[in-house]
Design a protein around this motif. Structure first.
Motif, PDB file in Angstrom:
ATOM      1  N   PRO A   1     -14.916  10.870  -9.369  1.00  0.00           N
ATOM      2  CA  PRO A   1     -14.356   9.739  -8.607  1.00  0.00           C
ATOM      3  C   PRO A   1     -13.684   8.702  -9.507  1.00  0.00           C
ATOM      4  N   MET A   2     -14.181   8.545 -10.735  1.00  0.00           N
ATOM      5  CA  MET A   2     -13.555   7.615 -11.676  1.00  0.00           C
ATOM      6  C   MET A   2     -12.141   8.075 -12.034  1.00  0.00           C
ATOM      7  N   VAL A   3     -11.985   9.381 -12.269  1.00  0.00           N
ATOM      8  CA  VAL A   3     -10.670   9.911 -12.617  1.00  0.00           C
ATOM      9  C   VAL A   3      -9.726   9.787 -11.429  1.00  0.00           C
ATOM     10  N   GLU A   4     -10.200  10.113 -10.238  1.00  0.00           N
ATOM     11  CA  GLU A   4      -9.365   9.983  -9.041  1.00  0.00           C
ATOM     12  C   GLU A   4      -8.927   8.539  -8.839  1.00  0.00           C
ATOM     13  N   THR A   5      -9.844   7.613  -9.019  1.00  0.00           N
ATOM     14  CA  THR A   5      -9.507   6.204  -8.851  1.00  0.00           C
ATOM     15  C   THR A   5      -8.554   5.737  -9.946  1.00  0.00           C
ATOM     16  N   ALA A   6      -8.736   6.254 -11.158  1.00  0.00           N
ATOM     17  CA  ALA A   6      -7.804   5.922 -12.235  1.00  0.00           C
ATOM     18  C   ALA A   6      -6.394   6.388 -11.884  1.00  0.00           C
ATOM     19  N   CYS A   7      -6.287   7.552 -11.233  1.00  0.00           N
ATOM     20  CA  CYS A   7      -4.970   8.059 -10.821  1.00  0.00           C
ATOM     21  C   CYS A   7      -4.368   7.176  -9.729  1.00  0.00           C
ATOM     22  N   ARG A   8      -5.175   6.788  -8.757  1.00  0.00           N
ATOM     23  CA  ARG A   8      -4.667   5.899  -7.702  1.00  0.00           C
ATOM     24  C   ARG A   8      -4.219   4.562  -8.302  1.00  0.00           C
TER      25      ARG A   8
END
Length: 276
Positions: free
Chosen positions: A240-247
């Protein structure tokens, strides 16, 4: 498109590329031009920087000695369409682009190319598998081949030998396409973001890093790539951290920075506090 690819183009007597591909369009121009214009064409193109000409299907017959005398190499390829030859030549130029191989796992996450790096055993493969199980795609594992295709464009892919495969400690080599479906593997992707996993037991964060994150720019083939440092100690589920970093990266590309917005709101509260 790289400068090398742009140097290859279809026939254009006004703004010619260094390498010209002649086909049916060139034939139409040739038959409309008068004899004198056709006679001086090789010298004209040579003075404009043309060094090679490919005569493809539908192109007019050319006198090879005349073109060679002008300093232009003439290649005969009458069985190939001009657009097809152009695509092949540009593909060859792309393969010759400057390249480098980096260690890590390269994935396509929410439309961004994300390279996960970090020391051996930090959990790159585990994080990658977690992201793949959440619907994202593997591009390359272990050895990521990167090429600079334009001034600020890096494209990554896997070597043909490793394409679609991934090694995970305890599980061995996995066929990601067969395990998760063909959509879980992507042939290539632009490199947009680097996520570096920090294995420090208690990574310290400064006040500025708590506000804006631990970020830097990493230079790869003379291209500055945003890099984010995530502490493995923050928790085992970093997907989820990586996904949020992408967003958040997508928002930054539009010019919006959450930290700046927060500081602006805080400053407004200080200058104009709400009435009790």
């Amino acid at each position: 498109m790289t400068a090398a690819q742009a140097a290859v183009g279809l026939f254009d007597p006004v703004h010619p590329a260094r390498t010209l591909v002649l086909g049916e369009a060139a034939s139409a121009w040739w038959h409309k031009a008068d004899a004198q214009t056709r006679e001086v064409l090789p010298a004209h193109l040579a003075s404009a920087g043309v060094r090679e000409v490919y005569r493809c299907r539908g192109a007019p017959l050319l006198d090879a000695p005349t073109w060679q005398q002008a300093g232009i190499g003439l290649h005969q390829d009458p069985g190939t369409a001009a657009q097809q030859r152009l695509a092949r030549l540009r593909a060859t130029c792309a393969d010759a682009s400057p390249g480098i191989t980096l260690h890590g796992v390269f994935l396509s996450v929410l439309g961004l190319g994300v390279l996960i790096t970090g020391p051996s055993g930090v959990g790159k493969s585990e994080l990658a598998l977690d992201l793949i199980s959440r619907g994202h795609a593997l591009v390359a594992d272990d050895a990521v081949e990167l090429q600079r295709r334009a001034a600020d464009l890096l494209v990554g892919r896997s070597s043909p030998l490793l394409a679609g495969f991934m090694e995970a400690r305890g599980l061995g080599v996995l066929d990601i396409g067969r395990c998760h479906g063909p959509g879980a593997v992507k042939a290539r992707e632009r490199l947009d973001l680097i996520v570096h996993l920090d294995d420090s037991p208690r990574p310290g964060f400064s006040g500025e890093e708590r506000l804006r994150g631990r970020r830097s720019l990493r230079t790869v083939l003379e291209v500055a790539v945003p890099e984010i440092f995530l502490a493995r100690g923050l928790g085992h589920n970093l997907a989820p951290m990586v996904e949020t970093a992408c967003r958040d990266h997508w928002l930054r590309l539009t010019g919006y920075h959450a930290a700046d917005a927060f500081e602006a709101r805080q400053q407004l509260q200080i200058l104009d506090p709400p009435t009790p």
